[in-house]
Enzyme design. Structure first.
Site, short mmCIF file in Angstrom:
data_model
loop_
_atom_site.label_atom_id
_atom_site.label_comp_id
_atom_site.label_asym_id
_atom_site.label_seq_id
_atom_site.Cartn_x
_atom_site.Cartn_y
_atom_site.Cartn_z
CD GLU A 1 -14.85 -12.93 97.11
OE1 GLU A 1 -14.09 -12.61 96.16
OE2 GLU A 1 -15.29 -14.06 97.29
CD GLU B 1 -12.37 -15.33 90.77
OE1 GLU B 1 -13.39 -14.91 91.36
OE2 GLU B 1 -11.77 -16.37 91.08
C1 SAM Z 1 -16.59 -15.07 94.13
S1 SAM Z 1 -18.30 -15.21 94.08
C2 SAM Z 1 -18.74 -14.51 95.61
C3 SAM Z 1 -20.15 -14.81 96.00
C4 SAM Z 1 -20.57 -14.32 97.37
N1 SAM Z 1 -20.49 -12.88 97.49
C5 SAM Z 1 -19.76 -15.00 98.46
O1 SAM Z 1 -18.99 -14.31 99.15
O2 SAM Z 1 -19.88 -16.22 98.61
C6 SAM Z 1 -18.68 -13.93 92.92
C7 SAM Z 1 -20.15 -13.87 92.57
O3 SAM Z 1 -20.33 -12.75 91.73
C8 SAM Z 1 -21.20 -13.10 90.66
N2 SAM Z 1 -20.89 -12.17 89.57
C9 SAM Z 1 -19.72 -12.07 88.91
N3 SAM Z 1 -19.77 -11.08 88.00
C10 SAM Z 1 -21.01 -10.55 88.11
C11 SAM Z 1 -21.67 -9.50 87.41
N4 SAM Z 1 -21.07 -8.81 86.45
N5 SAM Z 1 -22.94 -9.20 87.77
C12 SAM Z 1 -23.55 -9.91 88.76
N6 SAM Z 1 -22.97 -10.92 89.43
C13 SAM Z 1 -21.72 -11.23 89.10
C14 SAM Z 1 -20.90 -14.55 90.39
O4 SAM Z 1 -21.95 -15.19 89.73
C15 SAM Z 1 -20.66 -15.06 91.79
O5 SAM Z 1 -21.88 -15.46 92.36
#
Ligand code: SAM
Length: 620
Positions: free
Chosen positions: A406, A415
């Site tokens: 997500e 994002e």
């Molecule tokens: C919008 S949040 C969603 C978190 C969780 N899946 C939820 O539904 O609550 C996106 C998550 O992806 C992580 N994230 C973004 N880009 C990433 C990457 N390239 N590798 C690992 N994690 C990533 C962020 O740190 C964040 O925790």
């Protein structure tokens, strides 16, 4: 709570009148400071008023011909007097002709933008009184002149005035409603304006069997719409003679109306105080999100229900008993929870790698693994492995059958979900499934003085305020046309293992919209819809949105210079009437991703955010 005021034609003693109407239940009174007939100042004994009383008075300035110098001077005096008496709210009836409007606007402009700060009138709030009457209601005299035979006539006066006022945020509308409503488009256009007061004459009220005043069903619904669009920030003014027993009955009726279903707004309690508030979009790839942000995500039941159903269906479509799933961007683990529940309900075993780059969230994930997910032994239907890594650079020990993420923003790809998911290519099996499967952004031209004027305030400190996109829980706005599709990204089964060099995440789209009625365009609102898997979807597009899902607010792309749009009705042969054309691009380089947007019809605008100079989304 919506306040109710009473409009007095004339008052002898302001304190006595105020106390009287307060006793009847009204929150404030609306009164002139100049005698309506003889142009003399009413002995407005402001010396007897304390600070609390002053907030309960709105000064009413009647319609005058401001081509006449004497009237201009009178207006100046009235505004000066209001300043002197410490009264901030003024209702000024809009004159008819453009010259009068321009002269009036000049005087207000001077008051709101004083040369010296010692004469600071920034707190002065001026509401322009206009009428929502449709042409059938115009007086015989006005109807003789062809320009008045126009349902847009009152709105055009306002549009002219606010442009001279440069969309000043202290200018709003006091809209008189006479019980005859306009067609839907014109009604919606008014509802997109900053209405501070609704003026209702006592004659608009019907009489119920107990002889009490009530509004018609249509008017009740309209009041509910106003309440929604203004996010409860408006007030009702009752004017005219008492026709229903006692004048306090009108006040009581409005109080009763507010307790009915018509005024209820289920989403409001989650989103209250965010209405029309412009916020910079999150950048979860660049920044590490706080626990409080994750907490807000996690309370959105609808979003996770959709994910759970999509995961269930994907697990059933993967012909294996032990399935390797990777939750990439796991945050504090809600999608891990859903994947475990889904595996349990379809009776499969799932080995989950929860991949997260935020080191703080990793601590929570480790804890959850021990407390909730069976630690190193796992659960009967699943086992969880925590991986602290950026998903794009992780060397995985095995290949995934299912990728769950997500990483969506209000505009779908903003994002950087496409760029992040490009990174999973070397640890997925050839027929791996991705949730989400695809997402599409949408755009729609919008009229919203409220959004635009916030940026004009910001511009004092940030000249580039119009070069950013903003996330906003949009309310006080008029959508000029239906939203149209912009950029689509797909992560299809059988496609995920292809290397990023075979994909291009740059995009370019030209969109044409049409307005049925004259309006002014202040920018564009963006949305997304997303296919998670099968027919399980997430959407914030108004026509398809999941009800009660509040994880995402729309995105707003402003324009430097708002432009007028002519209407295009069915009899109009000129296709260019009412046409709005925008080009938007999504641009990617090694460092960041950014959008540029430009209008090509009915005006040619400069390119907003050229080269991502002001607003860009970092890839690192
Ligand atoms: C919008 S949040 C969603 C978190 C969780 N899946 C939820 O539904 O609550 C996106 C998550 O992806 C992580 N994230 C973004 N880009 C990433 C990457 N390239 N590798 C690992 N994690 C990533 C962020 O740190 C964040 O925790």
């Amino acid at each position: 709570m919506i306040t109710v005021g009473y409009s007095c034609n004339y008052i002898d003693n302001i304190k006595i009148s105020l106390d009287k109407y307060n006793e009847y239940g009204f929150d404030y009174i609306v009164a002139p400071v100049i005698h309506p007939k003889c142009s003399e100042f009413i002995p407005f004994s402001e010396v007897f008023l304390d600070g609390k009383d002053r907030n309960k008075i709105v000064i009413n300035i009647p319609k005058r011909d401001f081509r006449i110098q004497r009237n201009i001077r009178l207006l100046e005096k009235e505004l000066n007097f209001a300043g002197h008496a410490g009264i901030q709210n003024i209702i000024l009836e809009c004159p008819e002709d453009h010259e009068s409007i321009e002269n009036m606007a000049t005087i207000i402009n001077r008051k709101l933008n004083p040369q010296s700060e010692t004469n600071d009138h920034h707190s002065l709030a001026i509401s322009i009184k206009l009428s929502m009457a449709n042409i059938k209601m115009q007086t015989q005299e006005l109807r003789k002149d062809p320009i008045y035979i126009d349902d847009d006539y009152e709105w055009k006066k306002w549009n002219h005035l606010r442009k001279i006022m440069q969309f000043h945020p202290n200018i709003s509308i006091a809209l008189e409603v006479n019980g005859e409503l306009l067609d839907t488009d014109r009604l919606d256009r008014w509802l997109g304006e900053p209405i501070k007061f609704i003026i209702l004459s006592t004659s608009v009220f019907l009489t119920n069997s107990s002889k009490f005043p009530v509004l018609s069903k249509v008017m009740q619904l309209f009041m509910g719409q106003i309440n929604f669009k203004m996010a409860s920030n408006f007030s009702i003014i009752i004017k005219g003679n008492n026709l229903h027993g006692h004048i306090k009955n009108y006040c009581q009726y409005i109080g009763h109306l507010q307790k009915t279903e018509i005024f209820s707004d289920k989403l409001q309690k989650f989103c209250q105080y965010y209405e029309d508030l412009l916020q910079y979009p999150l950048q979860p790839l660049k920044d590490d999100l706080d626990s409080s942000v994750y907490e807000v995500f996690e309370t959105d039941i609808i979003k996770y229900q959709q994910y759970e159903k999509a995961i269930e269906q994907a697990l059933m479509d993967i012909q294996k008993d032990v399935i390797i799933a990777m939750v990439v961007g796991a945050g504090r683990g809600p999608l891990v929870d859903k994947a475990l529940r889904a595996a349990h309900s379809v009776d499969k075993f799932i080995r989950i790698y929860a991949v997260e780059k935020n080191p703080n969230a990793i601590i929570t994930l480790e804890m959850l693994k021990d407390l909730k997910w069976g630690g190193y032994l796992g659960l009967s239907h699943g086992y969880v492995e925590i991986v602290s890594s950026d998903m794009r650079y992780w060397s995985a020990p095995e290949r995934a059958d299912l990728i769950i993420s997500e990483l969506l923003g209000s505009f779908g790809d903003n994002e950087l979900s496409p760029e992040c998911l490009d990174g999973v290519w070397n640890y997925v099996s050839k027929d791996a499934i991705c949730i989400p499967q695809s997402y599409t952004s949408y755009l729609c031209p919008v009229q919203s003085q409220r959004l635009y004027s916030q940026l004009s305030l910001d511009r004092r400190t940030n000249v580039n305020a119009y070069e950013y996109a903003y996330v906003v829980h949009i309310r006080n706005a008029y959508l000029i046309d239906k939203p149209k599709q912009v950029f689509t990204f797909e992560h299809r089964r059988g496609d995920l293992h292809r290397p990023p060099s075979t994909r291009d995440n740059n995009r370019k789209k030209r969109l044409t919209f049409h307005s049925k009625i004259p309006t002014i365009c202040h920018g564009f609102v963006g949305y997304f819809d997303c296919c998670l898997y099968g027919n399980h979807r997430l959407s914030i597009v108004p026509s398809t949105q999941n009800s009660n899902m509040y994880s995402w607010f729309p995105i707003y792309f402003p324009l430097h210079t708002p432009f007028d749009v002519s209407g295009h009705d069915d009899d109009d042969d000129d296709d260019d009437d009412g046409k709005i054309e925008i080009q938007i691009t999504r641009n990617v380089n090694d460092i960041h991703v950014w959008y540029e947007w430009t209008i090509s019809h009915p005006i040619q605008s400069p390119i907003h955010n050229l080269n991502g100079k002001h607003y860009s989304i970092s890839l690192h």
